[in-house]
Design a protein around this motif. Structure first.
Motif, PDB file in Angstrom:
ATOM      1  N   SER A 228       0.880  -1.266  -0.069  1.00 14.32           N
ATOM      2  CA  SER A 228       0.127   0.035   0.156  1.00 14.32           C
ATOM      3  C   SER A 228       0.723   1.194   0.083  1.00 14.32           C
ATOM      4  O   SER A 228       0.296   2.440   0.336  1.00 14.32           O
ATOM      5  CB  SER A 228      -0.916   0.047   1.379  1.00 14.32           C
ATOM      6  N   GLY A 229       2.036   1.163  -0.207  1.00 16.88           N
ATOM      7  CA  GLY A 229       3.060   2.260  -0.144  1.00 16.88           C
ATOM      8  C   GLY A 229       3.378   2.917   1.108  1.00 16.88           C
ATOM      9  O   GLY A 229       3.853   4.004   1.282  1.00 16.88           O
ATOM     10  N   LEU A 230       3.211   2.113   2.366  1.00 16.11           N
ATOM     11  CA  LEU A 230       3.583   2.612   3.612  1.00 16.11           C
ATOM     12  C   LEU A 230       5.087   3.005   3.494  1.00 16.11           C
ATOM     13  O   LEU A 230       5.475   3.601   4.806  1.00 16.11           O
ATOM     14  CB  LEU A 230       3.243   1.530   4.556  1.00 16.11           C
ATOM     15  N   ASP A 231       5.886   2.363   2.750  1.00 15.49           N
ATOM     16  CA  ASP A 231       7.408   2.440   2.900  1.00 15.49           C
ATOM     17  C   ASP A 231       7.943   3.636   2.001  1.00 15.49           C
ATOM     18  O   ASP A 231       8.661   4.150   1.747  1.00 15.49           O
ATOM     19  CB  ASP A 231       8.141   1.235   2.504  1.00 15.49           C
ATOM     20  N   ALA A 232       6.764   4.504   1.395  1.00 17.61           N
ATOM     21  CA  ALA A 232       7.171   5.444   0.678  1.00 17.61           C
ATOM     22  C   ALA A 232       6.283   6.692   0.862  1.00 17.61           C
ATOM     23  O   ALA A 232       6.352   7.660   0.120  1.00 17.61           O
ATOM     24  CB  ALA A 232       6.952   5.157  -0.964  1.00 17.61           C
ATOM     25  N   VAL A 233       5.516   6.741   1.761  1.00 17.66           N
ATOM     26  CA  VAL A 233       4.634   7.987   2.252  1.00 17.66           C
ATOM     27  C   VAL A 233       5.530   8.841   2.879  1.00 17.66           C
ATOM     28  O   VAL A 233       6.302   8.661   3.736  1.00 17.66           O
ATOM     29  CB  VAL A 233       3.426   7.414   3.419  1.00 17.66           C
ATOM     30  N   PRO A 234       5.499  10.308   2.624  1.00 16.72           N
ATOM     31  CA  PRO A 234       4.769  10.872   1.579  1.00 16.72           C
ATOM     32  C   PRO A 234       5.331  10.682   0.198  1.00 16.72           C
ATOM     33  O   PRO A 234       6.661  10.463  -0.002  1.00 16.72           O
ATOM     34  CB  PRO A 234       4.523  12.237   1.736  1.00 16.72           C
ATOM     35  N   ALA A 235       4.583  10.397  -0.949  1.00 17.94           N
ATOM     36  CA  ALA A 235       5.129  10.101  -2.299  1.00 17.94           C
ATOM     37  C   ALA A 235       4.598  11.423  -3.054  1.00 17.94           C
ATOM     38  O   ALA A 235       4.340  10.980  -4.406  1.00 17.94           O
ATOM     39  CB  ALA A 235       4.873   8.853  -2.739  1.00 17.94           C
ATOM     40  N   ASN A 236       4.539  12.375  -2.718  1.00 16.19           N
ATOM     41  CA  ASN A 236       3.769  13.420  -3.581  1.00 16.19           C
ATOM     42  C   ASN A 236       4.821  14.485  -4.213  1.00 16.19           C
ATOM     43  O   ASN A 236       4.547  15.600  -4.480  1.00 16.19           O
ATOM     44  CB  ASN A 236       2.661  14.285  -2.825  1.00 16.19           C
ATOM     45  N   CYS A 237       6.231  14.217  -4.079  1.00 16.43           N
ATOM     46  CA  CYS A 237       7.064  15.022  -4.450  1.00 16.43           C
ATOM     47  C   CYS A 237       8.079  14.700  -5.708  1.00 16.43           C
ATOM     48  O   CYS A 237       9.319  13.974  -5.165  1.00 16.43           O
ATOM     49  CB  CYS A 237       8.028  15.275  -3.263  1.00 16.43           C
ATOM     50  N   PRO A 238       7.592  14.447  -6.960  1.00 12.86           N
ATOM     51  CA  PRO A 238       8.495  13.914  -7.852  1.00 12.86           C
ATOM     52  C   PRO A 238       9.619  14.763  -8.119  1.00 12.86           C
ATOM     53  O   PRO A 238       9.664  15.803  -7.756  1.00 12.86           O
ATOM     54  CB  PRO A 238       7.289  13.818  -9.104  1.00 12.86           C
ATOM     55  N   PRO A 239      10.564  14.289  -9.072  1.00  8.94           N
ATOM     56  CA  PRO A 239      11.702  15.147  -9.427  1.00  8.94           C
ATOM     57  C   PRO A 239      11.336  16.281 -10.216  1.00  8.94           C
ATOM     58  O   PRO A 239      10.361  16.099 -10.939  1.00  8.94           O
ATOM     59  CB  PRO A 239      12.659  13.913 -10.170  1.00  8.94           C
ATOM     60  N   ALA A 240      12.175  17.261 -10.287  1.00 10.63           N
ATOM     61  CA  ALA A 240      11.793  18.452 -10.990  1.00 10.63           C
ATOM     62  C   ALA A 240      11.729  18.181 -12.417  1.00 10.63           C
ATOM     63  O   ALA A 240      12.590  17.274 -12.912  1.00 10.63           O
ATOM     64  CB  ALA A 240      12.931  19.588 -10.531  1.00 10.63           C
ATOM     65  N   ASN A 241      10.891  18.889 -13.079  1.00  5.87           N
ATOM     66  CA  ASN A 241      10.613  18.635 -14.489  1.00  5.87           C
ATOM     67  C   ASN A 241      12.018  18.908 -15.401  1.00  5.87           C
ATOM     68  O   ASN A 241      12.095  18.215 -16.321  1.00  5.87           O
ATOM     69  CB  ASN A 241       9.359  19.444 -15.265  1.00  5.87           C
ATOM     70  N   THR A 242      12.706  19.993 -14.855  1.00  3.99           N
ATOM     71  CA  THR A 242      13.905  20.380 -15.613  1.00  3.99           C
ATOM     72  C   THR A 242      15.144  19.706 -14.894  1.00  3.99           C
ATOM     73  O   THR A 242      16.351  20.338 -15.073  1.00  3.99           O
ATOM     74  CB  THR A 242      13.978  21.634 -15.910  1.00  3.99           C
ATOM     75  N   GLY A 243      15.006  18.781 -13.815  1.00  4.12           N
ATOM     76  CA  GLY A 243      16.324  18.532 -13.189  1.00  4.12           C
ATOM     77  C   GLY A 243      16.754  17.492 -13.763  1.00  4.12           C
ATOM     78  O   GLY A 243      16.659  16.995 -14.856  1.00  4.12           O
ATOM     79  N   LEU A 244      18.224  16.936 -13.097  1.00  5.70           N
ATOM     80  CA  LEU A 244      19.228  15.931 -13.517  1.00  5.70           C
ATOM     81  C   LEU A 244      18.328  14.653 -13.690  1.00  5.70           C
ATOM     82  O   LEU A 244      18.544  13.949 -14.903  1.00  5.70           O
ATOM     83  CB  LEU A 244      20.219  15.653 -12.764  1.00  5.70           C
ATOM     84  N   PHE A 245      17.690  14.170 -12.755  1.00  5.97           N
ATOM     85  CA  PHE A 245      17.085  12.948 -13.011  1.00  5.97           C
ATOM     86  C   PHE A 245      15.980  12.823 -13.916  1.00  5.97           C
ATOM     87  O   PHE A 245      16.048  11.853 -14.714  1.00  5.97           O
ATOM     88  CB  PHE A 245      16.336  12.395 -11.466  1.00  5.97           C
ATOM     89  N   THR A 246      15.317  13.826 -14.271  1.00  3.41           N
ATOM     90  CA  THR A 246      14.189  13.746 -15.264  1.00  3.41           C
ATOM     91  C   THR A 246      14.918  13.894 -16.636  1.00  3.41           C
ATOM     92  O   THR A 246      14.290  13.174 -17.336  1.00  3.41           O
ATOM     93  CB  THR A 246      13.420  14.802 -14.862  1.00  3.41           C
ATOM     94  N   SER A 247      15.885  14.526 -16.694  1.00  4.52           N
ATOM     95  CA  SER A 247      16.435  14.959 -18.016  1.00  4.52           C
ATOM     96  C   SER A 247      17.419  13.993 -18.637  1.00  4.52           C
ATOM     97  O   SER A 247      17.806  13.980 -19.618  1.00  4.52           O
ATOM     98  CB  SER A 247      17.049  16.334 -17.935  1.00  4.52           C
TER      99      SER A 247
END
Length: 553
Positions: A228-247
């Motif tokens: 149920s995602g208990l090991d990832a709460v909170p999970a509402n902060c994705p990587p930045a749209n123009t950041g290194l991980f996304t790009s």
């Protein structure tokens, strides 16, 4: 899959914390190794970073195993139960304390080496305690329990006399063969001088990346066994749209599991181990899985420790032990991780390495699957014919995936740091995860997750004075606690590549950045990822472990 039913057992304990503010604060600290209580004053820490050190009252009771009724006794007898005895538990606890003392004794002749000096200093002041680091996240402050000096002493003692340089070539040859990549790549890197290994590895990495990315990686479906995602709460902060991980489309990116959150427990070692396993399963068997960190913690602590252990553990020693015992991972939906945000850990008696826990299960939705011990597994005793047998139950449902540590090695070379980092770049180019042992106090990034060449003095440490008081003074190279956290390295980018991917990003001191996937939730740094410069790694890394394999039986 059905969960084991684990009734709640609450124990009365107390933990008193001293919150050290980013300006100045006062409090009390009970050091270890027979030192007297001292006053803490003149504390200055970097902005947004605060450290809590525990004071340990000398009272409390050990967990009491309950007597099971007939139904529960039948379940224990028919389930996956690890049987325990009071003598065995006490022997494991005593052995842990004795091993700590023995490891410190082994290190004493090398006290002039900075990393050994740091372990010995922390051992004298902190003993078996586990400091708590408070970090800032987009969802608010987060308290992180760090691994104690006993872990550092264990790792340092186990590596005495080992030559990382001699091991690295064999490890990487094995990795290349496993990925069906020409081992000539390894030979080219091995022949390079340590300081030039990065240049050779970076010239080869585009070709390696093509091989890795050209494989059938499958669909990005929900992983098998997800909870149920208990090991990832909170999970509402994705990587930045123009950041290194996304790009940046680095080789391992499409194989990585979701960022998770260890919560208030010092279980980074389990998250790093499970994260590597999930990644290797995806790469080796083309299957996304969500494995249970809770089960890995419980099995490890019950097999080789005691219910009153602290959270921390030597992850590499446990990998070897669990491989020998043919451990098989469980899925997350069989036993979901409990972050234990309200848990209190109390060492009783003081300086014993013996902890009591309370409030471990507060706000955990599976109340019947949690107890107040370090493993949080259900414990109980069966009385038959006047004899008492006690045990702890973990899920019977297991995956086919296990651990093979035949080629697990540390390629970090204290005498040739550039050479060790070159091997890490090479491994990451192959798409092979690397477990990074390091000092988490220096994970201080800018708003985009980049960490430069931080000076040692951005972190302070306590120094005991002749009158018994403690002064907090800026760190030097001798005060780096390189053992207190472990996480996954998943990629590397040179400064030249960085400017094509994220124009205007700060150049990494020393040549580029290592991409680290942490276990502090997605609201920390850049969606849970942070970027460590080459020079940062040379100062604050303490181990680069790779070569772990996953079996599928």
């Amino acid at each position: 899959m059905k969960r084991s039913r684990l009734p709640l057992l609450t124990l009365g304990c107390l933990l008193v914390s001293v919150q050290l503010q980013s300006a100045q604060a006062q409090g009390n600290l009970t050091p270890k190794a027979n030192q007297l209580n001292v006053n803490v004053s003149q504390i200055v820490l970097p902005q947004n970073f605060k450290l809590k050190l525990q004071t340990i009252p000398n009272f409390g009771a050990a967990p009491i195993f309950k007597t099971l009724d007939a139904a529960a006794s039948g379940r224990f007898l028919g389930g996956n139960t690890i049987w325990l005895t009071q003598q065995g538990i006490e022997a494991n606890r005593v052995a842990r304390v004795q091993n700590f003392s023995a490891n410190v004794a082994k290190l004493q002749p090398l006290a002039n080496q900075p990393r050994i000096q740091a372990v010995l200093s922390a051992s004298r002041l902190e003993g078996l305690s586990e400091p708590i680091l408070q970090v800032s996240t987009k969802s608010g402050p987060l308290d992180i329990r760090l691994m104690g000096a006993d872990v550092g002493a264990s790792i340092a003692a186990s590596e005495l006399g080992q030559d990382a340089g001699q091991n690295a070539q064999q490890v990487m040859t094995n990795v290349a063969q496993h990925l069906n990549i020409d081992t000539a790549y390894v030979q080219q890197v091995a022949r390079a001088e340590p300081q030039q290994r990065l240049n050779v590895a970076m010239k080869l990495s585009p070709d390696i990346a093509k091989v890795i990315n050209g494989r059938n990686i499958g669909q990005l479906l929900a992983p098998a066994g997800t909870g149920s995602g208990l090991d990832a709460v909170p999970a509402n902060c994705p990587p930045a749209n123009t950041g290194l991980f996304t790009s940046y489309d680095f080789p391992m990116k499409k194989h990585l599991p979701a960022v998770k959150n260890q919560g208030a427990r010092g279980t980074c070692w389990a998250f790093a181990t499970v994260g590597v396993a999930e990644t290797l399963i995806k790469m080796s068997y083309n299957r996304r899985v969500d494995l249970s960190e809770e089960d890995y913690v419980a099995y490890s602590k019950l097999r080789y420790g005691a219910p009153t252990d602290p959270d921390g553990a030597d992850p590499f020693a446990l990998l070897g032990l669990n491989a020998q015992n043919a451990y098989r991972f469980a899925f997350e939906n069989v036993w979901e991780y409990n972050q234990s945000r309200s848990r209190v850990a109390t060492e009783t008696p003081a300086n014993s390495g013996k902890f009591n826990y309370s409030n471990s299960c507060l706000n955990y939705p599976h109340q019947n699957q949690c107890e107040d011990t370090v493993s949080q597994a259900e414990t109980g005793c069966i009385v038959a014919d006047g004899k008492t047998v006690c045990g702890a139950q973990i899920p019977s449902d297991r995956t086919p995936y296990g651990i093979n540590t035949s080629y697990l090695r540390n390629v970090w070379d204290w005498n040739q740091k550039d050479g060790g980092l070159g091997w890490a770049v090479f491994a990451l180019g192959f798409g092979t995860p690397v477990m990074l042992l390091h000092d988490a106090r220096y994970l201080q990034a800018d708003a985009r997750g980049f960490v430069g060449d931080l000076p040692y003095n951005v972190v302070n440490h306590p120094v005991k004075q002749a009158n018994g008081s403690v002064n907090w003074v800026p760190n030097t190279a001798n005060d780096v606690n390189w053992w207190n956290h472990i996480a996954m390295l998943v990629g590397y980018i040179s400064n030249q590549q960085l400017q094509t991917v994220v124009p205007g990003a700060p150049a990494g001191a020393g040549g580029g950045y290592f991409i680290m996937k942490n276990s502090w939730g997605s609201c920390w740094a850049d969606g849970g990822y942070i970027y460590l410069s080459w020079d940062w790694m040379k100062k604050y890394a303490g181990g680069l472990y790779l070569g772990e394999r996953i079996t599928n039986n």
